[in-house]
Design a protein around this motif. Structure first.
Motif, short mmCIF file in Angstrom:
data_model
loop_
_atom_site.label_atom_id
_atom_site.label_comp_id
_atom_site.label_asym_id
_atom_site.label_seq_id
_atom_site.Cartn_x
_atom_site.Cartn_y
_atom_site.Cartn_z
N MET A 1 0.84 -1.17 0.00
CA MET A 1 0.00 0.00 0.00
C MET A 1 0.89 1.24 0.00
SD MET A 1 -2.81 1.22 2.83
CE MET A 1 -1.70 2.07 3.94
N GLU A 2 0.58 2.15 -0.88
CA GLU A 2 1.26 3.43 -0.95
C GLU A 2 0.25 4.54 -0.68
OE1 GLU A 2 4.50 4.15 -1.46
OE2 GLU A 2 5.04 2.04 -1.61
N LEU A 3 0.72 5.61 -0.04
CA LEU A 3 -0.13 6.76 0.22
C LEU A 3 0.50 8.00 -0.38
CD1 LEU A 3 -1.05 6.26 4.00
CD2 LEU A 3 -2.37 5.57 1.99
N LEU A 4 -0.34 8.81 -0.98
CA LEU A 4 0.08 10.11 -1.50
C LEU A 4 -0.64 11.17 -0.67
CD1 LEU A 4 1.39 12.00 -3.60
CD2 LEU A 4 -0.64 11.64 -5.03
N GLU A 5 0.12 11.85 0.18
CA GLU A 5 -0.43 12.95 0.96
C GLU A 5 -0.29 14.20 0.10
OE1 GLU A 5 0.85 13.04 5.16
OE2 GLU A 5 1.90 11.17 4.67
N CYS A 6 -1.41 14.90 -0.10
CA CYS A 6 -1.36 15.98 -1.07
C CYS A 6 -2.49 16.99 -0.87
CB CYS A 6 -1.45 15.41 -2.48
SG CYS A 6 -2.98 14.49 -2.81
N ARG A 7 -2.46 17.99 -1.70
CA ARG A 7 -3.55 18.95 -1.81
C ARG A 7 -4.15 18.77 -3.21
NH1 ARG A 7 -5.29 23.04 1.00
NH2 ARG A 7 -3.46 23.09 2.36
N LEU A 8 -5.46 18.70 -3.24
CA LEU A 8 -6.18 18.55 -4.49
C LEU A 8 -7.08 19.77 -4.71
CD1 LEU A 8 -7.40 14.85 -4.13
CD2 LEU A 8 -5.46 15.66 -5.49
N ALA A 9 -7.35 20.09 -5.96
CA ALA A 9 -8.33 21.11 -6.33
C ALA A 9 -9.21 20.47 -7.40
CB ALA A 9 -7.64 22.37 -6.86
N ILE A 10 -10.35 19.95 -6.97
CA ILE A 10 -11.22 19.15 -7.85
C ILE A 10 -12.34 20.02 -8.39
CG2 ILE A 10 -12.73 17.15 -7.95
CD1 ILE A 10 -11.06 16.01 -5.56
N ASP A 11 -12.38 20.15 -9.71
CA ASP A 11 -13.45 20.91 -10.36
C ASP A 11 -14.69 20.05 -10.59
OD1 ASP A 11 -11.93 23.26 -10.53
OD2 ASP A 11 -11.06 22.65 -12.45
N ASP A 12 -14.48 18.80 -10.98
CA ASP A 12 -15.58 17.89 -11.30
C ASP A 12 -15.30 16.55 -10.61
OD1 ASP A 12 -17.29 15.99 -12.46
OD2 ASP A 12 -17.16 16.89 -14.46
N LEU A 13 -16.03 16.29 -9.53
CA LEU A 13 -15.76 15.09 -8.73
C LEU A 13 -15.96 13.81 -9.53
CD1 LEU A 13 -14.97 13.92 -6.00
CD2 LEU A 13 -17.39 14.00 -5.36
N ASP A 14 -17.03 13.74 -10.31
CA ASP A 14 -17.29 12.53 -11.09
C ASP A 14 -16.15 12.24 -12.06
OD1 ASP A 14 -19.71 12.08 -9.81
OD2 ASP A 14 -20.87 13.15 -11.34
N SER A 15 -15.64 13.29 -12.70
CA SER A 15 -14.53 13.13 -13.63
C SER A 15 -13.26 12.69 -12.90
CB SER A 15 -14.29 14.46 -14.36
OG SER A 15 -13.19 14.36 -15.22
N PHE A 16 -13.02 13.27 -11.73
CA PHE A 16 -11.84 12.90 -10.93
C PHE A 16 -11.91 11.43 -10.52
CE2 PHE A 16 -9.76 12.53 -6.72
CZ PHE A 16 -8.46 12.80 -7.11
N VAL A 17 -13.07 11.01 -10.04
CA VAL A 17 -13.23 9.61 -9.64
C VAL A 17 -13.05 8.67 -10.83
CG1 VAL A 17 -14.90 7.93 -8.73
CG2 VAL A 17 -14.63 10.16 -7.61
N ALA A 18 -13.58 9.07 -11.98
CA ALA A 18 -13.42 8.27 -13.20
C ALA A 18 -11.93 8.18 -13.58
CB ALA A 18 -14.23 8.85 -14.34
N ASP A 19 -11.22 9.30 -13.45
CA ASP A 19 -9.78 9.30 -13.75
C ASP A 19 -9.02 8.35 -12.82
OD1 ASP A 19 -10.13 11.17 -15.78
OD2 ASP A 19 -9.48 12.88 -14.54
N LEU A 20 -9.37 8.36 -11.53
CA LEU A 20 -8.72 7.44 -10.59
C LEU A 20 -9.01 5.99 -10.98
CD1 LEU A 20 -9.30 9.07 -7.07
CD2 LEU A 20 -7.30 9.25 -8.57
N GLY A 21 -10.25 5.71 -11.36
CA GLY A 21 -10.61 4.36 -11.79
C GLY A 21 -9.84 3.91 -13.01
N GLU A 22 -9.68 4.82 -13.97
CA GLU A 22 -8.92 4.50 -15.19
C GLU A 22 -7.46 4.22 -14.86
OE1 GLU A 22 -9.43 7.55 -18.16
OE2 GLU A 22 -11.62 7.43 -17.99
N ILE A 23 -6.88 5.04 -14.01
CA ILE A 23 -5.49 4.82 -13.61
C ILE A 23 -5.36 3.48 -12.88
CG2 ILE A 23 -3.63 5.63 -12.09
CD1 ILE A 23 -4.67 8.53 -12.69
N GLY A 24 -6.29 3.20 -11.99
CA GLY A 24 -6.27 1.93 -11.28
C GLY A 24 -6.36 0.75 -12.23
N ASP A 25 -7.28 0.82 -13.19
CA ASP A 25 -7.43 -0.26 -14.16
C ASP A 25 -6.17 -0.44 -15.00
OD1 ASP A 25 -10.01 -0.66 -13.25
OD2 ASP A 25 -10.96 0.39 -14.94
#
Length: 168
Positions: A1-25
């Motif tokens: 398990m790796e953790l990225l501690e960071c600051r995010l600025a999310i404009d579109d939550l659905d798009s961000f979650v989809a991007d995370l899913g794509e990266i994961g896949d």
């Protein structure tokens, strides 16, 4: 398990979650982003991953998606809507992004891809300081409970995570 501690600025939550899913896949890993105010420490998330994986192995999971099951355990709740409070939201957030699965190399490569997303602002230490009031409120830890023990707040939060397993 790796953790990225960071600051995010999310404009579109659905798009961000989809991007995370794509990266994961793409990298064969599970990715979940948390609002760091609700994360007690690294061990809190390690325990959530461990219990989520055990629930999946036993076919006792609530969520179909491993990332959501990890979120449920981290939040100490069986209701997805309530657990989502612990996730990131639109706007600026201090966050912790969890990446788990595959090899260490897969996790590292996935984290690098997360850092390339538009929503990523910068690495920032987000787990060093806790807001006890926020954690106690979110995890229903009372003042009486805190004064009755000399255990740390982090340990009490991990207890809530473990109790989810018992309360099923």
């Amino acid at each position: 398990m790796e953790l990225l501690e960071c600051r995010l600025a999310i404009d579109d939550l659905d798009s961000f979650v989809a991007d995370l899913g794509e990266i994961g896949d793409r990298h064969g890993v599970t990715i979940q982003a948390f609002d760091s105010r609700y994360v007690a420490d690294r061990r809190h998330l390690e325990r959530a991953v461990e219990l989520a994986d055990r629930a999946i192995e036993r076919d006792e999971n609530v969520a179909r998606d491993r990332a959501v099951e990890i979120l449920l355990y981290a939040a100490g709740r069986r209701q997805i809507d309530r657990a989502l409070e612990m996730g990131v939201s639109e706007g600026g957030d201090r966050a912790v992004v969890l990446v788990d699965g595959g090899s260490d190399e897969d996790e590292t490569t996935a984290l690098e891809a997360v850092e390339k997303l538009d929503a990523f602002v910068e690495r920032e230490s987000t787990l060093e300081t806790q807001d006890p009031e926020t954690l106690c409120e979110f995890f229903d830890i009372t003042d009486a409970e805190r004064t009755a023990t000399d255990t740390s707040l982090s340990a009490l939060v991990r207890e809530r995570v473990a109790l989810l397993e018992v309360e099923k």
